[in-house]
Scaffold this motif. Structure first.
Motif, short mmCIF file in Angstrom:
data_model
loop_
_atom_site.label_atom_id
_atom_site.label_comp_id
_atom_site.label_asym_id
_atom_site.label_seq_id
_atom_site.Cartn_x
_atom_site.Cartn_y
_atom_site.Cartn_z
N ALA A 4 -12.03 7.06 -36.84
CA ALA A 4 -12.17 6.09 -35.75
C ALA A 4 -11.77 6.63 -34.38
O ALA A 4 -11.11 5.98 -33.62
CB ALA A 4 -11.40 4.82 -36.07
N SER A 60 -19.36 9.26 -40.45
CA SER A 60 -19.56 7.82 -40.25
C SER A 60 -19.56 7.54 -38.75
O SER A 60 -18.66 7.96 -38.03
CB SER A 60 -18.45 7.01 -40.90
OG SER A 60 -18.43 7.23 -42.29
N ASP A 62 -19.88 4.32 -36.06
CA ASP A 62 -19.75 2.86 -36.03
C ASP A 62 -20.20 2.30 -34.69
O ASP A 62 -19.68 2.69 -33.64
CB ASP A 62 -18.29 2.44 -36.26
CG ASP A 62 -17.77 2.88 -37.62
OD1 ASP A 62 -18.54 2.82 -38.59
OD2 ASP A 62 -16.61 3.29 -37.69
N GLN A 65 -16.53 -2.34 -34.33
CA GLN A 65 -15.50 -2.56 -35.33
C GLN A 65 -14.83 -3.89 -35.05
O GLN A 65 -14.63 -4.27 -33.90
CB GLN A 65 -14.44 -1.45 -35.29
CG GLN A 65 -14.95 -0.13 -35.75
CD GLN A 65 -13.85 0.92 -35.81
OE1 GLN A 65 -12.73 0.69 -35.41
NE2 GLN A 65 -14.19 2.08 -36.34
#
Length: 99
Positions: A4, A60, A62, A65
Motif C-alpha cells: 500500500a 497489486s 488499487d 481503498q
C-alpha cells in the motif's frame, strides 16, 4: 516493497536493473510481494510466510481503498473515506519495460 505505497510512478527491478515501471495518472496504492493475499491471510504468524514465499512477484494495484476503522471497537471511517456502493471506480496506468 511494503504494501500500500501511494505513488504515481514506481520502478520494479531485479539486481541487474531490469524490470518494469508503472506510471499512473494519479496516485495509486500498490504492493509487490512474493505472497498472494491468500498466503498472507492463511499465515497465523509472519515467520510462516517463509514457507510459502513464491519466486514470482505478485503485483497489486488499487484504484481505491476503504478508510481505516471497522467499528469493531470504535467508529468506522468518516464518510469521505468510505467507498460508496453502486459507484464505479477506475484509474489509468501504464506498464513499460526497463532494460
Amino acid at each position: 516493497t511494503t504494501p500500500a505505497q501511494e505513488t504515481t510512478a514506481q520502478p520494479l527491478t531485479d539486481n541487474d536493473g531490469k524490470g518494469i515501471r508503472i506510471t499512473a495518472a494519479r496516485p495509486i496504492a500498490f504492493s509487490a510481494l512474493h505472497y498472494t493475499d491468500k498466503d498472507i491471510w492463511n499465515a497465523k504468524y509472519d515467520h510462516e510466510l517463509d514457507k510459502v514465499r513464491r519466486n514470482e512477484v505478485i503485483l497489486s494495484l488499487d484504484a481505491a481503498q476503504y478508510g481505516l476503522g471497522n467499528a469493531s471497537c470504535g467508529p468506522g471511517p468518516l464518510n469521505q473515506y468510505r467507498l460508496q456502493p453502486d459507484t464505479e471506480y477506475s484509474f489509468t496506468f501504464r506498464i513499460e519495460p526497463i532494460k
